[in-house]
Design a protein around this motif. Structure first.
Motif, short mmCIF file in Angstrom:
data_model
loop_
_atom_site.label_atom_id
_atom_site.label_comp_id
_atom_site.label_asym_id
_atom_site.label_seq_id
_atom_site.Cartn_x
_atom_site.Cartn_y
_atom_site.Cartn_z
N LYS A 104 5.37 -6.03 20.28
CA LYS A 104 5.64 -4.81 19.52
C LYS A 104 4.36 -4.02 19.31
O LYS A 104 3.31 -4.59 19.04
N PHE A 105 4.48 -2.70 19.44
CA PHE A 105 3.39 -1.79 19.09
C PHE A 105 3.96 -0.69 18.22
O PHE A 105 4.95 -0.05 18.59
N SER A 106 3.34 -0.49 17.06
CA SER A 106 3.87 0.47 16.09
C SER A 106 2.77 1.38 15.57
O SER A 106 1.90 0.93 14.82
N PRO A 107 2.78 2.66 15.95
CA PRO A 107 1.92 3.62 15.25
C PRO A 107 2.41 3.74 13.80
O PRO A 107 3.62 3.74 13.55
N THR A 108 1.49 3.84 12.85
CA THR A 108 1.88 3.88 11.45
C THR A 108 1.18 5.02 10.71
O THR A 108 0.12 5.49 11.13
N ILE A 109 1.80 5.43 9.62
CA ILE A 109 1.15 6.29 8.63
C ILE A 109 0.84 5.39 7.44
O ILE A 109 1.74 4.91 6.75
N SER A 110 -0.43 5.12 7.23
CA SER A 110 -0.86 4.16 6.22
C SER A 110 -1.36 4.88 4.98
O SER A 110 -2.17 5.80 5.05
N THR A 111 -0.88 4.44 3.82
CA THR A 111 -1.31 5.01 2.55
C THR A 111 -1.37 3.89 1.51
O THR A 111 -1.19 2.71 1.84
N ASN A 112 -1.61 4.25 0.27
CA ASN A 112 -1.69 3.24 -0.77
C ASN A 112 -1.33 3.84 -2.13
O ASN A 112 -1.36 5.04 -2.33
N ARG A 113 -0.95 2.95 -3.03
CA ARG A 113 -0.74 3.31 -4.43
C ARG A 113 -1.89 2.74 -5.25
O ARG A 113 -2.36 1.64 -4.97
N ASP A 118 -9.14 -2.80 -15.00
CA ASP A 118 -9.12 -3.14 -13.58
C ASP A 118 -8.42 -2.06 -12.76
O ASP A 118 -7.55 -1.35 -13.23
N ILE A 119 -8.80 -1.99 -11.47
CA ILE A 119 -8.14 -1.12 -10.51
C ILE A 119 -7.07 -1.93 -9.78
O ILE A 119 -7.33 -3.04 -9.31
N THR A 120 -5.87 -1.38 -9.68
CA THR A 120 -4.80 -2.00 -8.91
C THR A 120 -4.48 -1.11 -7.72
O THR A 120 -4.13 0.05 -7.89
N LEU A 121 -4.62 -1.67 -6.50
CA LEU A 121 -4.38 -0.91 -5.27
C LEU A 121 -3.44 -1.71 -4.38
O LEU A 121 -3.72 -2.86 -4.04
N LYS A 122 -2.32 -1.07 -3.99
CA LYS A 122 -1.33 -1.71 -3.12
C LYS A 122 -1.11 -0.85 -1.89
O LYS A 122 -0.96 0.36 -2.00
N ASN A 123 -1.08 -1.49 -0.71
CA ASN A 123 -1.01 -0.78 0.57
C ASN A 123 0.42 -0.65 1.07
O ASN A 123 1.19 -1.61 1.05
N ASP A 124 0.77 0.54 1.57
CA ASP A 124 2.07 0.81 2.17
C ASP A 124 1.87 1.44 3.55
O ASP A 124 0.82 2.02 3.83
N TYR A 125 2.92 1.34 4.40
CA TYR A 125 2.89 2.12 5.64
C TYR A 125 4.31 2.36 6.15
O TYR A 125 5.23 1.58 5.89
#
Length: 209
Positions: A26-35, A193-200
């Motif tokens: 599998k190959f998947s181009p993604t749009i990666s962002t975060n909260r 604290d900083i909370t950072l969660k990754n989405d795509y």
């Protein structure tokens, strides 16, 4: 790491109990962002945009019934993490390039044929990920010094498979990965604290044999 090794051993042993399975890539181009979230009284944090990244690697679908499969793989996942920090003295922007080795554990539900040799699938499950690389875009970190070793995400998707030969299947679809864990490890000392969660969001393209 021990849990990941146990999972790999379990999947290897369990695969012998499946009557049929398909291997592929599998190959998947993604749009990666975060909260990002922080209740700091001195700094106001927000997400700093999104970026193009990718997911790639071998996959395997193990048949449970005619329409149900367990899907897994060993994937390289590239992510972007960005934050914008506002304070009275000015605004700082930080961007990080992250790479993970991902093991998805998902259930795939296939419809009956919607057209000749074509089936729609729905996918849902979770991923377990090991951080193998994290680099800042600039040489200087200020708010985040490094990222945690492990991450996990909820994964949902939908797509179409097309059988093009006796044993060959191509597929395309869309999937969404929503981070479940805070990925920030060491950070600058703040009052919260900083909370950072990754989405795509991914365009999934692949082939199975």
């Amino acid at each position: 790491m021990r849990k990941f090794l146990l999972l790999i051993i379990f999947l290897f042993v369990a695969s012998t109990g499946f009557s049929q399975f398909k291997l592929g890539f599998k190959f998947s181009p993604t749009i990666s962002t975060n909260r990002i979230d922080s209740k700091s009284d001195t700094v106001s944090f927000s997400t700093d945009g999104a970026g193009l990244r990718f997911v790639a690697g071998p996959i395997a679908d193990f048949q449970l019934t005619e329409n149900y499969f367990v899907s897994t793989g060993l994937l390289l996942v590239s992510k972007r993490a960005g934050l914008k920090a506002r304070q009275p003295s000015g605004t700082e922007v930080e961007e990080y390039s992250l790479q993970y080795i991902q093991i998805p554990v998902t259930l795939k539900l296939f419809t009956n044929e919607v057209a000749l040799d074509k089936r729609i699938y729905f996918q849902m499950g979770a991923t377990m990920e090991v951080n193998v690389k994290d680099d800042p875009k600039k040489d200087r970190y200020y708010y985040v010094e490094d990222f945690k070793l492990f991450d996990s995400s909820l994964l949902i998707g939908v797509g179409l498979e097309y059988k093009v030969g006796v044993n060959t299947i191509v597929f395309g679809g869309f999937s969404y990965s929503r981070g479940l864990l805070n990925t920030v490890g060491d950070q600058v000392r703040l009052d919260d604290d900083i909370t950072l969660k990754n989405d795509y969001l991914a365009l999934d393209l692949g082939i199975k044999f």
